[in-house]
Design a protein around this motif. Structure first.
Motif, PDB file in Angstrom:
ATOM      1  N   THR A  77      44.906  32.794  42.141  1.00  0.00           N
ATOM      2  CA  THR A  77      43.447  32.622  42.098  1.00  0.00           C
ATOM      3  C   THR A  77      43.018  31.943  40.813  1.00  0.00           C
ATOM      4  OG1 THR A  77      43.267  34.644  43.391  1.00  0.00           O
ATOM      5  CG2 THR A  77      41.251  33.796  42.421  1.00  0.00           C
ATOM      6  N   SER A  78      43.633  32.290  39.706  1.00  0.00           N
ATOM      7  CA  SER A  78      43.313  31.655  38.430  1.00  0.00           C
ATOM      8  C   SER A  78      43.636  30.173  38.453  1.00  0.00           C
ATOM      9  CB  SER A  78      44.071  32.329  37.283  1.00  0.00           C
ATOM     10  OG  SER A  78      43.598  33.633  37.071  1.00  0.00           O
ATOM     11  N   ILE A  79      44.780  29.818  39.024  1.00  0.00           N
ATOM     12  CA  ILE A  79      45.149  28.397  39.118  1.00  0.00           C
ATOM     13  C   ILE A  79      44.118  27.641  39.941  1.00  0.00           C
ATOM     14  CG2 ILE A  79      46.835  26.782  40.089  1.00  0.00           C
ATOM     15  CD1 ILE A  79      49.013  28.876  39.317  1.00  0.00           C
ATOM     16  N   ASP A  82      39.861  45.354  45.756  1.00  0.00           N
ATOM     17  CA  ASP A  82      39.496  44.938  47.109  1.00  0.00           C
ATOM     18  C   ASP A  82      38.819  43.564  47.096  1.00  0.00           C
ATOM     19  OD1 ASP A  82      40.543  47.234  48.194  1.00  0.00           O
ATOM     20  OD2 ASP A  82      38.595  48.233  48.463  1.00  0.00           O
ATOM     21  N   TYR A  83      38.062  43.279  46.055  1.00  0.00           N
ATOM     22  CA  TYR A  83      37.344  42.003  45.939  1.00  0.00           C
ATOM     23  C   TYR A  83      37.838  41.180  44.758  1.00  0.00           C
ATOM     24  CZ  TYR A  83      34.273  44.316  49.211  1.00  0.00           C
ATOM     25  OH  TYR A  83      33.788  44.971  50.310  1.00  0.00           O
ATOM     26  N   GLY A  84      38.982  41.541  44.199  1.00  0.00           N
ATOM     27  CA  GLY A  84      39.495  40.896  42.990  1.00  0.00           C
ATOM     28  C   GLY A  84      39.695  39.406  43.120  1.00  0.00           C
ATOM     29  N   PHE A  85      40.167  38.938  44.280  1.00  0.00           N
ATOM     30  CA  PHE A  85      40.342  37.506  44.491  1.00  0.00           C
ATOM     31  C   PHE A  85      39.036  36.777  44.220  1.00  0.00           C
ATOM     32  CE2 PHE A  85      39.760  33.856  47.271  1.00  0.00           C
ATOM     33  CZ  PHE A  85      40.876  33.078  46.982  1.00  0.00           C
ATOM     34  N   TRP A  86      37.944  37.311  44.781  1.00  0.00           N
ATOM     35  CA  TRP A  86      36.640  36.667  44.624  1.00  0.00           C
ATOM     36  C   TRP A  86      36.143  36.769  43.190  1.00  0.00           C
ATOM     37  CZ3 TRP A  86      35.681  33.395  48.133  1.00  0.00           C
ATOM     38  CH2 TRP A  86      36.173  33.583  49.408  1.00  0.00           C
ATOM     39  N   ALA A  87      36.386  37.901  42.546  1.00  0.00           N
ATOM     40  CA  ALA A  87      35.952  38.068  41.155  1.00  0.00           C
ATOM     41  C   ALA A  87      36.640  37.055  40.259  1.00  0.00           C
ATOM     42  CB  ALA A  87      36.241  39.491  40.672  1.00  0.00           C
ATOM     43  N   VAL A  88      37.944  36.889  40.421  1.00  0.00           N
ATOM     44  CA  VAL A  88      38.686  35.934  39.598  1.00  0.00           C
ATOM     45  C   VAL A  88      38.251  34.514  39.924  1.00  0.00           C
ATOM     46  CG1 VAL A  88      40.984  35.019  39.048  1.00  0.00           C
ATOM     47  CG2 VAL A  88      40.654  37.481  39.301  1.00  0.00           C
ATOM     48  N   PRO A 102      47.254  42.878  41.726  1.00  0.00           N
ATOM     49  CA  PRO A 102      48.570  42.252  41.870  1.00  0.00           C
ATOM     50  C   PRO A 102      48.641  40.952  41.059  1.00  0.00           C
ATOM     51  CG  PRO A 102      47.776  43.001  44.000  1.00  0.00           C
ATOM     52  CD  PRO A 102      46.641  43.181  43.025  1.00  0.00           C
ATOM     53  N   LEU A 103      49.664  40.835  40.232  1.00  0.00           N
ATOM     54  CA  LEU A 103      49.782  39.691  39.330  1.00  0.00           C
ATOM     55  C   LEU A 103      49.821  38.374  40.089  1.00  0.00           C
ATOM     56  CD1 LEU A 103      50.008  38.731  36.405  1.00  0.00           C
ATOM     57  CD2 LEU A 103      52.489  39.040  36.574  1.00  0.00           C
ATOM     58  N   GLY A 104      50.503  38.332  41.223  1.00  0.00           N
ATOM     59  CA  GLY A 104      50.567  37.106  42.026  1.00  0.00           C
ATOM     60  C   GLY A 104      49.196  36.646  42.475  1.00  0.00           C
ATOM     61  N   THR A 105      48.391  37.580  42.961  1.00  0.00           N
ATOM     62  CA  THR A 105      47.017  37.253  43.378  1.00  0.00           C
ATOM     63  C   THR A 105      46.226  36.718  42.202  1.00  0.00           C
ATOM     64  OG1 THR A 105      47.055  38.982  45.056  1.00  0.00           O
ATOM     65  CG2 THR A 105      44.881  38.214  44.356  1.00  0.00           C
TER      66      THR A 105
END
Length: 192
Positions: free
Chosen positions: A140-142, A104-110, A133-136
């Motif tokens: 986000t990593s980029i 749920d908060y993975g985008f922010w964690a990454v 999700p690998l795309g997310t």
């Protein structure tokens, strides 16, 4: 041992293969190596400021690819090792609940781990472990790694050696403050 790794990493900056060494360090740091690529980038950029953005680009690409390797470690090693252990302890349901909350908060964690001194490798492995999700994860990593490495490159390109102490001592704190303000801003917009 950490000091020897640190010294060895810095010695790579003077090598004729410094860009390859940076790529290797950025790749492995994203999944298991304890020394961040910034320590190699800084002396490389100070020595050749005209290559600052090339150096940042190499670090970004290698770090994101290394992050995908960390993601794979989390995805495949957890299935074969971690999940049976949790199930035998009666904690299998706890993993499902944690996965849902993390994703749920993975985008922010990454994003935050990719920008700050928090070990990015922990988030890459957790992202695979929780099946984010690998795309997310990749997007986000980029964003996170490019921001981090290109800000460092831009500061060194513009200000040179005098900014080195600031970067080494305070940039992590500045990224953390930036992330707190960014997340706080999103929460204010969402709840106001």
């Amino acid at each position: 041992m950490i000091r020897r790794l640190y010294d060895w990493t810095l010695s790579l900056a003077n090598s004729p293969y410094a860009l390859w060494a940076l790529a290797c360090v950025a790749f492995i740091e994203s999944s298991f190596f304890p020394i961040p690529p910034d320590l190699l980038m800084i002396p490389m950029i100070i020595a050749t400021p005209r290559r600052a953005f090339l150096i940042a680009g190499v670090a970004t690409v290698a770090s994101v690819i290394g992050g995908m390797f960390g993601y794979a470690i989390g995805m495949f090693a957890f299935e074969s090792i971690g999940q049976p252990i949790l199930a035998s302890l009666g904690k299998g349901h706890a993993m499902d609940e944690f996965s849902t909350q993390f994703n749920d908060y993975g985008f922010w964690a990454v994003l935050i781990a990719g920008l700050t001194p928090f070990p990015y490798k922990v988030i890459t492995i957790m992202s695979g472990w929780t099946a984010m999700p690998l795309g997310t994860f990749i997007v986000t990593s980029i964003i996170a790694r490019a921001l981090r490495f290109f800000i460092i490159a831009a500061l060194l390109w513009k200000f040179g050696a005098p900014i080195r102490d600031f970067i080494e001592k305070r940039l992590g704190l500045m990224f953390i403050l930036f992330c707190v303000v960014l997340v706080g801003g999103f929460f204010l917009v969402k709840f106001l």
